[in-house]
Design a protein around this motif. Sequence first.
Motif, PDB file in Angstrom:
ATOM      1  N   MET A   1       0.837  -1.192   0.000  1.00  0.00           N
ATOM      2  CA  MET A   1       0.000   0.000   0.000  1.00  0.00           C
ATOM      3  C   MET A   1       0.880   1.252   0.000  1.00  0.00           C
ATOM      4  SD  MET A   1      -2.418   1.020   3.268  1.00  0.00           S
ATOM      5  CE  MET A   1      -3.388   2.451   2.855  1.00  0.00           C
ATOM      6  N   LYS A   2       0.387   2.318  -0.667  1.00  0.00           N
ATOM      7  CA  LYS A   2       1.136   3.571  -0.772  1.00  0.00           C
ATOM      8  C   LYS A   2       0.568   4.600   0.199  1.00  0.00           C
ATOM      9  CE  LYS A   2       3.794   4.255  -4.594  1.00  0.00           C
ATOM     10  NZ  LYS A   2       5.129   4.880  -4.514  1.00  0.00           N
ATOM     11  N   LEU A   3       1.467   5.284   0.914  1.00  0.00           N
ATOM     12  CA  LEU A   3       1.074   6.424   1.752  1.00  0.00           C
ATOM     13  C   LEU A   3       1.904   7.589   1.228  1.00  0.00           C
ATOM     14  CD1 LEU A   3       1.418   4.819   5.309  1.00  0.00           C
ATOM     15  CD2 LEU A   3      -0.719   5.235   4.122  1.00  0.00           C
ATOM     16  N   GLY A   4       1.382   8.301   0.228  1.00  0.00           N
ATOM     17  CA  GLY A   4       2.200   9.323  -0.420  1.00  0.00           C
ATOM     18  C   GLY A   4       3.407   8.672  -1.054  1.00  0.00           C
ATOM     19  N   ASP A   5       4.608   9.140  -0.663  1.00  0.00           N
ATOM     20  CA  ASP A   5       5.833   8.576  -1.233  1.00  0.00           C
ATOM     21  C   ASP A   5       6.291   7.311  -0.506  1.00  0.00           C
ATOM     22  OD1 ASP A   5       5.936  10.689  -2.980  1.00  0.00           O
ATOM     23  OD2 ASP A   5       7.155  11.928  -1.642  1.00  0.00           O
ATOM     24  N   GLU A   7       6.002   3.485   0.830  1.00  0.00           N
ATOM     25  CA  GLU A   7       5.351   2.230   0.446  1.00  0.00           C
ATOM     26  C   GLU A   7       5.448   1.271   1.627  1.00  0.00           C
ATOM     27  OE1 GLU A   7       6.936   1.032  -3.413  1.00  0.00           O
ATOM     28  OE2 GLU A   7       6.015  -0.928  -3.003  1.00  0.00           O
ATOM     29  N   ILE A   8       4.339   0.669   1.992  1.00  0.00           N
ATOM     30  CA  ILE A   8       4.384  -0.297   3.099  1.00  0.00           C
ATOM     31  C   ILE A   8       3.832  -1.642   2.647  1.00  0.00           C
ATOM     32  CG2 ILE A   8       4.176   1.495   4.882  1.00  0.00           C
ATOM     33  CD1 ILE A   8       1.275   0.527   5.282  1.00  0.00           C
ATOM     34  N   GLN A   9       4.377  -2.702   3.235  1.00  0.00           N
ATOM     35  CA  GLN A   9       3.960  -4.046   2.862  1.00  0.00           C
ATOM     36  C   GLN A   9       3.978  -4.920   4.115  1.00  0.00           C
ATOM     37  OE1 GLN A   9       3.229  -5.323  -0.390  1.00  0.00           O
ATOM     38  NE2 GLN A   9       2.613  -7.111   0.813  1.00  0.00           N
ATOM     39  N   ALA A  10       2.836  -5.512   4.457  1.00  0.00           N
ATOM     40  CA  ALA A  10       2.806  -6.488   5.553  1.00  0.00           C
ATOM     41  C   ALA A  10       3.211  -7.839   4.985  1.00  0.00           C
ATOM     42  CB  ALA A  10       1.407  -6.564   6.154  1.00  0.00           C
ATOM     43  N   VAL A  11       4.043  -8.571   5.714  1.00  0.00           N
ATOM     44  CA  VAL A  11       4.499  -9.886   5.237  1.00  0.00           C
ATOM     45  C   VAL A  11       4.279 -10.921   6.347  1.00  0.00           C
ATOM     46  CG1 VAL A  11       6.194  -8.926   3.632  1.00  0.00           C
ATOM     47  CG2 VAL A  11       6.893  -9.412   5.987  1.00  0.00           C
ATOM     48  N   VAL A  12       4.234 -12.181   5.967  1.00  0.00           N
ATOM     49  CA  VAL A  12       4.072 -13.260   6.959  1.00  0.00           C
ATOM     50  C   VAL A  12       5.408 -13.966   7.116  1.00  0.00           C
ATOM     51  CG1 VAL A  12       2.827 -15.367   7.581  1.00  0.00           C
ATOM     52  CG2 VAL A  12       1.646 -13.550   6.330  1.00  0.00           C
ATOM     53  N   GLU A  13       6.033 -13.797   8.280  1.00  0.00           N
ATOM     54  CA  GLU A  13       7.359 -14.381   8.505  1.00  0.00           C
ATOM     55  C   GLU A  13       7.259 -15.824   8.954  1.00  0.00           C
ATOM     56  OE1 GLU A  13      10.935 -15.545  10.762  1.00  0.00           O
ATOM     57  OE2 GLU A  13       9.068 -15.042  11.749  1.00  0.00           O
ATOM     58  N   PRO A  50       5.563  -9.074  10.271  1.00  0.00           N
ATOM     59  CA  PRO A  50       6.406  -7.875  10.228  1.00  0.00           C
ATOM     60  C   PRO A  50       5.961  -6.969   9.069  1.00  0.00           C
ATOM     61  CG  PRO A  50       7.721  -9.898  10.150  1.00  0.00           C
ATOM     62  CD  PRO A  50       6.302 -10.267   9.859  1.00  0.00           C
ATOM     63  N   MET A  51       6.510  -5.769   9.004  1.00  0.00           N
ATOM     64  CA  MET A  51       6.185  -4.875   7.894  1.00  0.00           C
ATOM     65  C   MET A  51       7.470  -4.399   7.240  1.00  0.00           C
ATOM     66  SD  MET A  51       2.778  -3.361   8.105  1.00  0.00           S
ATOM     67  CE  MET A  51       3.121  -1.671   7.973  1.00  0.00           C
ATOM     68  N   ILE A  52       7.378  -4.184   5.931  1.00  0.00           N
ATOM     69  CA  ILE A  52       8.481  -3.570   5.197  1.00  0.00           C
ATOM     70  C   ILE A  52       8.038  -2.161   4.814  1.00  0.00           C
ATOM     71  CG2 ILE A  52       9.894  -3.682   3.108  1.00  0.00           C
ATOM     72  CD1 ILE A  52       9.470  -6.753   3.217  1.00  0.00           C
ATOM     73  N   VAL A  53       8.877  -1.186   5.104  1.00  0.00           N
ATOM     74  CA  VAL A  53       8.548   0.212   4.795  1.00  0.00           C
ATOM     75  C   VAL A  53       9.644   0.772   3.898  1.00  0.00           C
ATOM     76  CG1 VAL A  53       8.165   2.514   5.763  1.00  0.00           C
ATOM     77  CG2 VAL A  53       7.375   0.495   7.018  1.00  0.00           C
ATOM     78  N   LYS A  54       9.233   1.263   2.717  1.00  0.00           N
ATOM     79  CA  LYS A  54      10.197   1.905   1.813  1.00  0.00           C
ATOM     80  C   LYS A  54       9.872   3.389   1.756  1.00  0.00           C
ATOM     81  CE  LYS A  54      10.718  -2.197  -1.084  1.00  0.00           C
ATOM     82  NZ  LYS A  54      10.331  -2.840  -2.351  1.00  0.00           N
ATOM     83  N   VAL A 206      -0.738   5.073   9.402  1.00  0.00           N
ATOM     84  CA  VAL A 206      -0.805   3.653   9.762  1.00  0.00           C
ATOM     85  C   VAL A 206      -0.127   3.494  11.114  1.00  0.00           C
ATOM     86  CG1 VAL A 206       0.007   1.318   9.192  1.00  0.00           C
ATOM     87  CG2 VAL A 206      -0.806   2.832   7.373  1.00  0.00           C
ATOM     88  N   ILE A 207      -0.756   2.728  12.002  1.00  0.00           N
ATOM     89  CA  ILE A 207      -0.118   2.412  13.280  1.00  0.00           C
ATOM     90  C   ILE A 207       0.167   0.916  13.353  1.00  0.00           C
ATOM     91  CG2 ILE A 207      -2.369   2.239  14.502  1.00  0.00           C
ATOM     92  CD1 ILE A 207      -0.797   3.287  17.034  1.00  0.00           C
ATOM     93  N   TYR A 208       1.405   0.608  13.716  1.00  0.00           N
ATOM     94  CA  TYR A 208       1.826  -0.773  13.955  1.00  0.00           C
ATOM     95  C   TYR A 208       2.049  -0.869  15.463  1.00  0.00           C
ATOM     96  CZ  TYR A 208       4.518  -5.107  13.229  1.00  0.00           C
ATOM     97  OH  TYR A 208       4.962  -6.404  13.254  1.00  0.00           O
TER      98      TYR A 208
END
Length: 278
Positions: A1-5, A7-13, A50-54, A206-208
């Motif tokens: 998902m994009k939040l302006g510039d 990019e966030i991605q939830a992943v299953v570890e 976990p989440m990946i944030v770019k 977004v809150i984690y």
Amino acid sequence: MKLGDIEIQAVVENKFKLDGGSMFGVIPKSLWSKLCRPDENNLVDMDINPMIVKTGRDILILDTGFGDTLNERQTKIYGLTQTSRWENILVEESIKPEQVTGVILTHAHADHAMGAFKRGHDGSVQLRFPNAKYYIQKREWQDAMNPNERTAATYIVEKLRLLEDSGKLVLLEGDTELFPGVSVKVIGGHTPGMQAILIDGGGQRVIYPGDLMPMAAHIKIPYVAAVDLDPITTMNQKRWLHEKMLKEDWIIAFDHDRQFKLAKFRQDENGKIVPVGV
Ligand SMILES: [Zn+2]
């Protein structure tokens, strides 16, 4: 998902199972089992998300899961049902471990912090993201390194010491912005030093929140895990989060839900708060 510039991605570890009673505290099984079906050993299925944030400049990892350096006994205690997916995740997301510049840990429990490590080809334990700094609250770190009889099973001190000795650890004291659009806020409750991670971009937040509300089954205020060290603080913080979610249209990233990774909250006609996937 994009939040302006950003990019966030939830992943299953990984996937694991924990005792349903310990996940829902004072709530009777007749109630929680309607939301979360236990198996014949009273265990409930949970994902590790976990989440990946770019951010455009940095690649960040929010919490790291269990990783793949646990011994057989630990793997059994934590009810892990498969091996760590980090290698696959990084390939799927086209990320080299060296590219990750920051790892932000909500807290140091094994299911959140042990994925900071990987098993090298020679069998040694190494940092999975060798160029990253690892951010955690100082209070959480002190508690993790000095566990008591109640918390000892949740922290793997000898591994955490490797992180401390690496010189990559950054101990935070309170709420702060770590990267443009990425900040932390001390939440407490589950552990006194647990922090939530907030990501802001494109007018959305977004809150984690770590284990403040691990699954959608924990949305109701008193549905607090028995393992939380200060359940009253957890309930107060959940009340605060309900208000933000509903009035300011925040998005929550659940750290252990199977179905919902990112969700907004809506109130139905009976006033009940329900998750809506985004
Ligand atoms: Zn935890």
